[in-house]
Each structure stands twice: as C-alpha cells, then as structure tokens.
Design a protein around this motif. Structure first.
Motif: not given
Lengths: 139, 1104
Positions: B346, B353, B705, B707-708, B710, B738-739, B742
């Motif tokens: 990630r 993560l 993917t 982006k989100a 951390r 939510k984490e 990812r």
C-alpha cells in the motif's frame, strides 16, 4: 534459342512447399519467363547439399537458383535457416574456386508469390547471361 | 537395367499447344532405359490411366514417369494407377511440363526442349527409386482438446460422441469461455447462458470426456497418432472430490478481489466459483503466494489474514490468528518496530497500513479462549521471562509440553517491564499477553536466578531441553573521564528503577547520550520527571537507530536532540557539573553500513548538566555459562542458525542474549524457532525450511487503487503527557475497519482459514499441491480462444480514468440478467440509468499505424446488438454509434442491422478522436465523414467495441505444440482455403477465435470441422507415414551426431554403444536436412539420395 547468342544453363533447386508451389502459381497465372532454368524439386531447401551445387557447376550449369520458404514459414520448422547458413558459407568458397558468387543465388519465394518467382527467374537469367558461360570464361 | 515407361499428357491443348508431344515422345523413346513412351489427350482420365496400367503389365515396366501437370495435383492419382498395374507407388514420378513449362513459355521449340530436359531428369530419378512401403504406426485412440470455450466444448463433444475418449483441458476453473459471459447473441438474440449451459453440463456428464479444468499444458511431444502430453492440474486448494459447491465458504471468506467473470464490475471472495452455473460446480481459492507483510515479519505473523478479518468485523478470529504466530499481540500492537509496514505494498499507492495499531485494536476488541492442555509429560526449562523466553514457553505449551520459566527478577516480562516505560507500554497491556501465555499451563518462577539459585547443569538433568533467553543487561560504558561521578547514570539501570516504581530524582539539566530506542525512552522518562532533556547523538538523524516515530514524539514533548555530537569528558567534583563535547562529521560507511562519525578538531564545547544518562547499548551477561558454551567476540552466545541450539546439546538460546539488543518481535521469532526445533528434536521430525513466494499486486492494480490516507493514531496532547499515562489511545472500531479496508490483499487468499471452519464436507485443502498428469493422445484440437484488445492502450478514449467508459465485455455483463446489475443498464459510477450511450466501433481494430491492422470481424454485429438491447432496456435511451464501416456479412446480419437502425440507433460514420470529462459530463469528440464536420456528443456512458486478440498466455501453448502463428499471433492454418482447420503439423487441428476473430456460428462450424478431422485420424488403427524418410547407412556412419543436431523432430539419436545414429522413422518428417549435413553420406533420404540428385542434375544439363 538462336545461333550465336549465349543461352545459359540454370538449375533450380526448389522446396516443394513454397518455391515449387510459386512456380506452379506462375504457370497457372501464365506468367512468362525464360526457359533456361530446369527445376528440381526437393521436400525442403535444407536438403540441398553444397556438393549438389558444385556438381551442377561441374556439369555445365552457368547458374544455380535455390528457392525456399521465407523465414518463419518453413514447413520443417527451421530448414531454411540451415540453408541460409550453408549457402553463405558456400558463397565464400565459390570465390576461392574462381566461380563468381553471383552464379549462386538463394531466394525465399512463398507459394503466394508466383509473380515474384517469374521476376526472380528473369533477373537471374539476365544476370547469368551477362556473366557469360562458366566454362567459357571461367568465372 | 530398369525398364522405364514415360507417359506424356496433352492436357487437352494446355500442354500440346506449346509442347510438341509427338516429337517429345519419339525423342524420349531413345533415352537410355526408356522402353516405352506414349502420349494421350488426358492421361488423368480413366482411359488415360488404363493406358499406363496396360503398359506396365505388357511392357513389364519397373518404373513410370508421367509427364503432365504439377505433382501437387495428380501425384497421388498416378501412384494409385501404378498400384493398379501392380507396381509400387514410389517408383512412379511426375514430370511437371505444364505449370513449369507449357504455360510459361510461348516458343514451341524451346518449350519442347525444356520439357525433354525435365522428363529425362525424372527418368534418372525413377531409375534409382526403390519400391517402398508406407510406414505404419499404431494410433492412440484418444483426443486432446485444449481450451474449454464454445470451440473446445463443441470439438470435445463431437469427438466424444463418436465414441472416442477425449481429454478437455481448460486453464480457468470452469469451462464456458467468453460465450458464457455474453448476455444475448446476435442476430437471433437467444440468451447465451440458455444455449451454453446444457452443452457445458453435457461435457461434464459425458462418459467419454475427461474434463480437466484449472489445468494447463506442461509439455507435448510426439507426432500424429502418438502425442505424449503432460498436463499440470493446478491446485484449487479445495478437494474437488469432496466439495459439493454449497457456497458456505464464500459467505465467511473475508477477502474480496476483482471478479474476473464480471470483468471487474463487481468483486468476489478469495474462495470462489467463477459464476453460479460453473462446470464443474466447485470452489477454488486464489492464492498468489505470501504477502510481503507476512514475509517481512520475523515471527511470520499472518498480517494480511488478521487485517482481512478486521475488515470483516471478526475480531476474535483475528486475534486468534495473530496469536498463532505471536503471543505478544498486546505488546507488539504498541511497541513493535513493525518491519511489515515498511514492506506494505500500500506504501506504493499512498502510505502503508497502520498494521501494528490494528493489532492493538484486536487485542482490545477480541477475547481469547483458554485451551486446556493435557501435558505430555515432557518437561522443558526456560531461563528468562522476556518476550523470547515466554514465546518459546508458549509455543511448547501449545504442543502440550510442561514448561517452567525461571526468572531472576521479581517481575515477569524482562525488558518489556524493566526497560520500556509505561507511557509506551502500560503494565496492564503486558499482563494481557502474559496471562494469555500462562493460560496454556506455563509455570513461571520469579526470583530464581539460574547460575546462583539453581545451576544450568541441574536444569539440563531435570528437563528434556533448556532455552536460555536472559537478554542483554550489561550496560556499555562511554569510557570517558568522569563517567563514574555521582549523577552519571546508565540507561537500563535508570529505566529499571523508574519502571519498578523506585524513587528517582533528576536535576534540571539532563543529557542523554545515544540514539537508540532506550536513549529516547530514557529522555522521555527524564522529561516526565521534570527535567530539561537534551539527547546527544554522534551521527545525523538519518543514522539514528531509534524508531523515527518515537524520535518525533520525543521532540514533540520538548526534548532537544543535538546531532553529530559526542561527549569527550565529564567535569565535576563528586557530582557531574559539565559535559565537554566534540562536533563530528560523517566519513566513509563502517561495517554497519552507516557513515562513520569523525571528530572535528578544535570543536570542543561544554554543556552544563545535573545528570547524564549513558544509553549507548548493552551486551548480554553470560559469564555464568561455562566454557562448553561457544561465545562470540561481541559477548553473545553462539547458536545454530536454523535451530537456535547452543554448542551444548539440548540447550537452546535466543533473543538479545544471542543477537545483542534487538526488537521484541525478533525475540518472539527466536523463541518460536527454538520451540519448533526442541519439538522436532524430541519427536524426531525434520523441520522443513519455509520457502516464501512473495506476492505483490500488479502495477496496474496499484495504479488503479484510489488514494486513501493512513489512519492517524489518536494521542494525548503534549499538555496531557505529564505522568506516565499511555500516549497512544488506540483506534476505535470505525477507524480500524476503515484502515483495514485499505489492505490490497496482495496474496488474495490470506490463509485465515475461516473457510475450513464452515466447510461441512471438509474439502478445504490449503496445502494441496499441483498435480502432473500424463496422457497419450492421437490427435489434438487447439481452441485457446481470444481476449479483448487492452483498453489501457486507448488512452484517448478515457478508459481507466472515466468510470463510465466501459469495454464491450463489461457492457455484456451489464446487459446480462445474471450480471452485476441484474440486467438493468446502470452506469458504473453512480448506478444511474444512462440516457445516452456512445458506442465506439473499431476500438483498436483497423488502425495500422497505432493498433491492430486487421478487422476484428464481430464488433459491428455485437455493437448493433448492444444498441438494440440498450433500447429494449431503456426505451427513451439514445444509442449513438461511431463506425468506420458497418460489416454485416452473415446470415440474417444485414436484416438485424436494419432492425437496429429502424428501432432508433444513430450511426455516425467517422472515428472518435477523444473522450474526456468536463464538469462531470462525458464529451465524445469525433468526426462525421459523411457531412465532413466535427461532432461533439455529450453522453452518459461510452462503450468501446474492442478488437480481438489471441488469448493472453496462449503463445506458451503454441510454443509447446510447435505450431505456427501468423503475424498477429493467431494460429496459422495449413492452407488458407483448403485446410482451414489443420495446423501445419499433422494431427493438430485448430478451432475457434485462436485462429482468427470469428463469431459463434463460425466457431462452432470450425470446431466440428476440426473434430471430424481428428476423428478421421482416430478411427484408423494404423496411420501411414510417407516412407521417404532419411535412414542411416550404419557402415558409413561414424556417430558424429551432426545429423542429430540438425533434425528438427528429434527423430535421430546416437546409439552410444554402437556409435551409430539410429532413426525413429515415425518421427522423421522427411525434410532431408540431415542428408545435406552428413559428412560421410551415411544419412540418405530415401528416393532422394545424393546419387539420384547428381544424376538428375547431369541429365537436366546434358543436351541430349
């Protein structure tokens, strides 16, 4: 063949799958070309032993035309690559023997290239005519 | 001398017009060996052939030359004629005086002369021809069909229905190919599933078909009639004999990945069935190997597994999985240096993560069962109750050993309780893990110092094995003047006092020397005790071994760090007062790879201090162990890398006592390794070395993917950090889920084994391996199918960036009643109904400069179908089709196209140059070549009618089969007109789109054609090979093996005993390249030996 003009003798070693079939197609399409070449049909151009070529020159041939399939098209997977290597080597030797390497030509002519077959035979016959008799001038 | 007959054909006037056949007949009659010559108008006709038969008999001919057309046409005819005259077929040759002579020359005299030369050279050939018998080889009456799409299915059914055993090999877990993905099929609009599934079921139930899905061709050898095939049956990690397809596993699997069958429009689980009607109806687990996080963890914690379980809300299971590999979940959730995060894929998208923090979350959320173990009677002693010792105890106790841990201190936990301050690791968090370990029956005796209270030899005598994990407590000295003055402390001693609750008072100005985690901890403790703290570190920030996040926290708390500074002297009378330091600069890298600090001359400066805390590492205390224990020059114990066993048999060691000061997770790993080794040694089993196959996501997946960021760990504010309360507060459930979401699921299956818990027939088999199966078959049908042209290459059409630009196959799924939208046309972006769809034909096809030159043939028709089905689903919908030409050659196709235009589809003739997004609207920019204008169309959705390319990966099968491909990588047929289903290799046939783009009816027809060709071979008992193979004259052969090297068919082998080459005649295809290569003339092609060629050449050149 009229008296006085030089008519070369040419042997053609053609593979059955491509060049001989191209000659068939040239015939079916009634394409005209000089009659100096006598074709001999092999299964694959890789059957042509350099000795066969030398034998032809020794017995009066003024030119030899080898015809095979294009690279990647060989019916026997890679026979034409072997032919290409053999002819390349023989070209070097011919010069040493005092035979012009123009007298030996290798062409890839596919079964679909009847027109090209005709053109190649014409051009080669002209070239050998210009070179003259192998016995007459030794080159 | 052989009696040779020559038969000259007029071919009507085709030959006779240019060649003087009468003169030629007379001339050839005089040629040596020719005892009979004759001409006839049509030699191939019945009377013509009878002339030959009669002459053979009457003239007692030994050989025949027929001078006529090309042998390609009539060689077989005249060889049959010879046989009717009771003459061997291989002493009959044809002289081609039509295509090679009469048709290409005008001059009668010249043509006649050339014909004479051609004929006599063949007379020379037949003179030396031998009578030969065809080579007969037994036929293996089994067929192999490669590919389980509609082509392969049709071929397999046709062959099997003729009673021949057929093996159908399909790469994916189910047969069905692309056809099963289609919604309805043009032009009749019958539902693809409805017409396809009965055929699929028929295949599965056919007693003559052996269906091997999820299998690939590994190797193929041999030739027509006798191929040898190796098939790799990939492991589905599910026992398909037991699996009943109930789908319970699907419900519990926490991992989701793109659904290939739905072209990525929906997701599926790691354990999956490609689609509900799959044949066979079995589940498969997608496993790509091991995720990088799991490989990076020294203890091998199944990180991806517990993360996946968190995202599924299964916290209890997540914690159980974590503790399978590491009992210190609570500790590691707080203080682990988490090497897993550094490797997390990630990180290539945005940030790794927050793996460690998620671990802490499951400890807080999960509970654990306490298994009651029945001791097996074997006693093990562990010295030291730090993470290494307790881990070893835990893993052994889980295997029913009776473990006793001896701890010299009064508290349990080693450096966890003595070294790490509470604000990072609360005592309750440590107790959580220790209680868990104790629950397995581990006995811990505190205040027992091995070497003092009890000797190591006593332990050796009373226990089956001993594990030493006593840590590293001897503090390294600075070795500068003044180090022994009052107020100069050493780090571990200082931390230990504070951690055990002893009263420690520090002065105002405290300097900590060192750059490790212990130094930072000491500094933060000192700060909490009310001092102003400065850390002195001799290198730069980059080289600092402490965890960067701890350093940041320290600075946030107001601790000053002086980099490139080293103390040279401590001043003071009785108590420390001042410290003299030197500035440093970095030189060349040293053994550790870090740049060596070099003092700068004359840079001395002084700092006033009340206390100095020296934190420059520790080493183990091992002087209590005798000489029999090997020790390194660093003062650590010598152990075997694989087992952790010391130089004393039965005594193992691990943790800081072996490695020097290191991380908690490495100590856990060492304890685990020793536990495995101890168990293996006692049980007499071998430990298999773990081999990891790292799985990382495709670069394309990383690119796609979204982006989100951390999740941030909530922390106490610096104002709140007065006492020793834990700084990090932990994730709440929402943040954790939510984490966890990812996670990219690098390995797809995370091996959480939830599926095992629900599988009633006990079919899950995570350790199942691939199988290699061997088959002998007589004929092969290749039907490897197609793929769509890669839309990523059509950047101008916005695929991948605009979500509502879809491929034609995705649109099929959108239209399909079994698809992700249950047949309702909805936009992928927001699920709304598109009121206008632009279809772009020839997306990738017919674009010689940039993409594919050829026409993909089916796109015009399927686009017409798409437009019609769209109109049927959305009545006020507006389909607009951009096209170059509309090609509708096929039964009912033009009529279908007319229906589509009648029902309101708009066709615009021209290419689209660009698709882009403007304020959320999709704009299609193109040309209308009929009006000669630029057009700009606003649309809700775009469908790309992508071109057809050969199946990805099929080139591998093609290479193994040694068949040919054309310039576009489609399979080459033997003849474009007359042999459309044969490959150029005898016995291998082609079917379906692997040979070129084609629609379903064409595919099915070709598949049946290929099947009938295969059946044609397989119904024979023997197969005849041309006997004009190349043999070996063993008297001449020297065994040089040049011919072996040139043979493309491996038909020649050196017999090492006799030192001559032997020929497998059934493999020889008769190219003759060996004959040309043989230096001694031992290799001679039958009926084309060197002597024959020489005589032919001589005769062709001789005037008469």
């Amino acid at each position: 063949m009229s008296e006085g003009t030089f008519e070369p003798k040419i042997i053609g070693f053609f593979c059955k799958w491509c060049t001989s079939a191209a000659a068939d197609l040239a015939g079916t399409s009634r394409k005209k070309y000089p009659a100096n070449l006598i074709p001999i049909r092999f299964f694959c151009s890789s059957r042509v032993d350099p000795q066969h070529i030398l034998h032809a020159f020794k017995n009066g041939a003024d030119g030899v035309l080898i015809g095979g399939c294009h690279f990647g098209d060989c019916h026997y997977q890679n026979g034409n690559y072997k032919t290409a290597r053999r002819i390349a080597l023989l070209h070097n030797l011919l010069e040493d023997m005092g035979i012009s390497k123009q007298r030996l030509r290798l062409e890839w002519i596919s079964a679909a290239e009847g027109d090209r077959f005709t053109k190649v035979v014409k051009a080669f016959t002209d070239e050998i005519t210009n070179l003259g008799s192998l016995k007459g001038n030794g080159a | 001398m052989k009696r040779i007959g020559v038969f000259i054909c007029h071919c009507g006037i085709n030959i006779a017009k240019t060649v003087d056949v009468e003169a030629l007949t007379e001339q050839i009659k005089k040629y040596p060996g020719v005892v009979h010559a004759e001409n006839y108008k049509y030699m191939c006709s019945d009377p013509g052939q009878n002339i030959i038969v009669e002459a053979i008999k009457k003239q007692k001919l030994d050989a025949v030359v027929v001078a006529a057309c090309s042998p390609t046409l009539h060689e077989n005819t005249f060889r049959n004629t010879s046989e009717r005259g009771e003459l061997n077929r291989y002493v009959c040759e044809m002289a081609n005086i039509r295509e090679h002579c009469s048709w290409v020359h005008d001059d009668r005299e010249i043509a006649t002369k050339k014909a004479f030369h051609i004929i006599k050279s063949l007379v020379e050939k037949v003179r030396l021809n031998e009578p030969l018998d065809p080579i007969l080889v037994d036929v293996t009456k089994k067929a192999l069909v490669i590919g389980g799409g509609i082509a392969g299915i049709q071929s397999a059914l046709d062959i099997a229905n003729s009673g021949i055993e057929t093996i159908l090999v399909e790469k994916s877990p189910s047969i069905g190919g692309h056809m099963i993905q289609l919604s309805e099929t043009f032009p009749t609009l019958d539902c693809s599933q409805c017409i396809m599934t009965p055929k699929m079921v028929e295949v599965a139930q056919h007693d003559k078909i052996k269906l091997l899905t999820y299998s690939e061709i590994e190797e193929i050898s041999g030739s027509i009639g006798n191929f040898k095939v190796k098939v790799r049956q990939k492991s589905p990690f599910v026992d398909w004999v037991k699996c009943n397809g109930c789908g319970e596993c699907d419900l519990v699997c926490p991992v989701t990945t793109d659904n290939e069958f739905e072209c990525g429009l929906s997701s599926r689980r790691a354990i999956y069935r490609p689609f509900p009607q799959a044949v066979p109806n079995k589940f498969t687990i997608s496993k790509l190997g091991h995720p990088p996080c799991r490989i990076a963890c020294p203890a091998g914690v199944n990180v991806q597994g517990y993360i996946a379980l968190i995202s599924a809300g299964k916290y209890k299971e997540a914690l159980e999985l974590e503790r399978e590999a590491n009992p210190f979940a609570s500790v590691c959730g707080r203080v682990c240096n988490h090497p897993c995060e550094a490797e997390c894929a990630r990180g290539e998208v945005d940030q790794p993560l927050a793996i460690a923090s998620l671990k802490r979350f499951i400890v807080e959320k999960g509970s654990y069962p306490t298994e009651q173990k029945k001791p097996n009677g074997e006693k093990i002693a562990v010295v030291g109750s730090g993470p290494g010792g307790l881990s070893c105890a835990y893993f052994l106790a889980k295997k029913n050993y009776q473990v006793t841990v001896f701890e010299a201190e009064k508290v349990i936990g080693g450096m966890l309780v003595l070294g790490i301050p509470e604000f990072r690791l609360p005592r309750a968090a440590i107790k959580e893990d220790i209680d868990y370990i104790k629950s397995f029956g581990v006995e811990i005796k505190t205040g027992v110092e091995v070497g003092e209270t009890i000797s190591i030899n006593e332990l050796k005598t009373n226990y089956r094995a001993v594990f030493i994990s006593t840590g590293a407590y001897e503090e390294m000295k600075l070795n500068v003047e003044g180090e022994n003055l009052a107020g100069a402390l050493h780090c571990i001693g200082f931390l230990k006092k504070v951690n055990l609750g002893d009263k420690v008072t520090l002065g105002k100005n405290v300097v900590v020397i060192g750059g490790g985690n212990a130094a930072v901890d000491a500094a933060r403790v000192a700060k909490r005790l009310g001092s102003d703290v400065t850390i002195l570190y001799r290198r730069s920030r980059k080289e600092m071994p402490a965890n960067s996040w701890e350093v940041e926290e320290a600075e946030r708390e107001g601790i000053k760090i002086e980099f490139l500074v080293t103390p040279s002297k401590i001043f003071g009378t009785e108590r420390v007062q001042e410290i003299e330091c030197l500035r440093m600069e970095l030189g060349e890298p040293d053994e550790s790879g870090r740049r060596r600090p070099i003092p700068v001359k004359g840079s001395e400066f002084k700092i006033p201090i009340d206390n100095v805390i020296v934190a420059i590492s520790q080493k183990p205390i091992i002087d209590w162990l005798g000489k029999e224990f090997g020790k390194t020059k660093w003062g650590t114990l010598v152990v075997d890398d694989d087992t952790g066993e010391t130089t004393v048999k039965g005594v193992y060691a691990g943790g800081d006592v072996v490695s020097g000061p290191d991380t908690v997770i490495k100590a856990v790993a060492a304890g685990k390794k020793a536990a495995e080794a101890i168990n293996a040694s006692i049980k007499g089993i071998k430990i298999a070395r773990k081999e990891y196959n790292k799985a990382t996501p495709e670069p394309e997946k990383l690119r796609q993917t979204k982006k989100a960021p951390r999740a941030e760990m909530p922390k106490l504010t610096t104002d709140q950090r007065k006492g020793f309360d834990e700084v990090e507060l932990g994730f709440n459930e929402e943040t954790a889920k939510k984490e966890a979401a990812r996670c990219l699921n690098c390995a797809i299956c995370c091996e959480c084994k939830q599926c095992e818990t629900v599988c009633e027939p006990d079919a899950i088999a995570h350790d199942l391996e691939d199988k290699i199966l061997d088959f002998d078959v007589g004929a092969i049908v290749v039907a490897t199918g197609y793929d769509l042209y890669d839309p990523e290459r059509l950047k101008e059409y916005g695929f991948g960036t605009i979500p509502d630009v879809v491929t034609s196959m995705q649109f099929e799924r959108i239209l399909s009643a079994s698809g992700p939208t249950v047949g309702e046309v909805k936009r992928p972006s927001d699920g709304s109904t598109p009121k206008r769809i632009v279809f772009i034909q020839c997306a990738g096809s017919r674009d010689k400069e940039n993409h594919l030159e050829y026409c993909s043939k089916i796109c015009c028709m399927y686009t017409a179908k798409h437009a019609l089905l769209y109109k049927h689903r959305v009545h006020d919908g507006e389909p607009i089709i951009f096209y170059i030409d509309v090609r509708t050659s096929g039964k009912g196709y033009e009529e279908f196209y007319n229906r589509v235009t009648d029902e309101g589809a708009t066709y615009i003739r021209g290419k689209v140059s660009k698709v882009y997004q403007d304020n959320g609207r999709i704009i299609v920019l193109g040309a209308d070549t009929l009006s000669g204008k630029q057009v700009e169309v606003e649309t809700d959705m775009v469908v790309l009618a992508l071109g057809i390319v050969p199946k990805k990966g099929s080139e591998d099968v093609v290479r193994k089969l040694k068949i040919q491909c054309d310039a576009n990588a489609f399979l080459s047929e033997a003849h474009p007109k007359l042999k459309p289903v044969e490959s150029q290799t005898a016995g291998i046939f082609l079917a379906g789109a692997a040979q070129g783009p084609k629609d379903i009816p064409e595919v099915v027809a070709q598949a049946s054609g290929a099947a009938s060709k295969a059946i044609g071979i397989l119904v024979q008992d023997k197969i005849a090979f041309e006997p004009t193979v190349a043999g070996v004259d063993e008297d001449l052969c020297s065994g040089c093996s040049i011919c072996v090297a040139v043979c493309p068919y491996s038909a020649r082998e050196l017999d090492k005993e006799e030192m001559v080459v032997k020929v497998v005649e059934a493999l020889c295809q008769g190219c003759g390249s060996c004959s040309a290569a043989c230096p001694s003339g031992a290799a001679q092609q039958r009926n084309l030996i060197d002597r024959q060629i020489e005589k032919m050449v001589e005769s062709a050149l001789e005037e008469n």
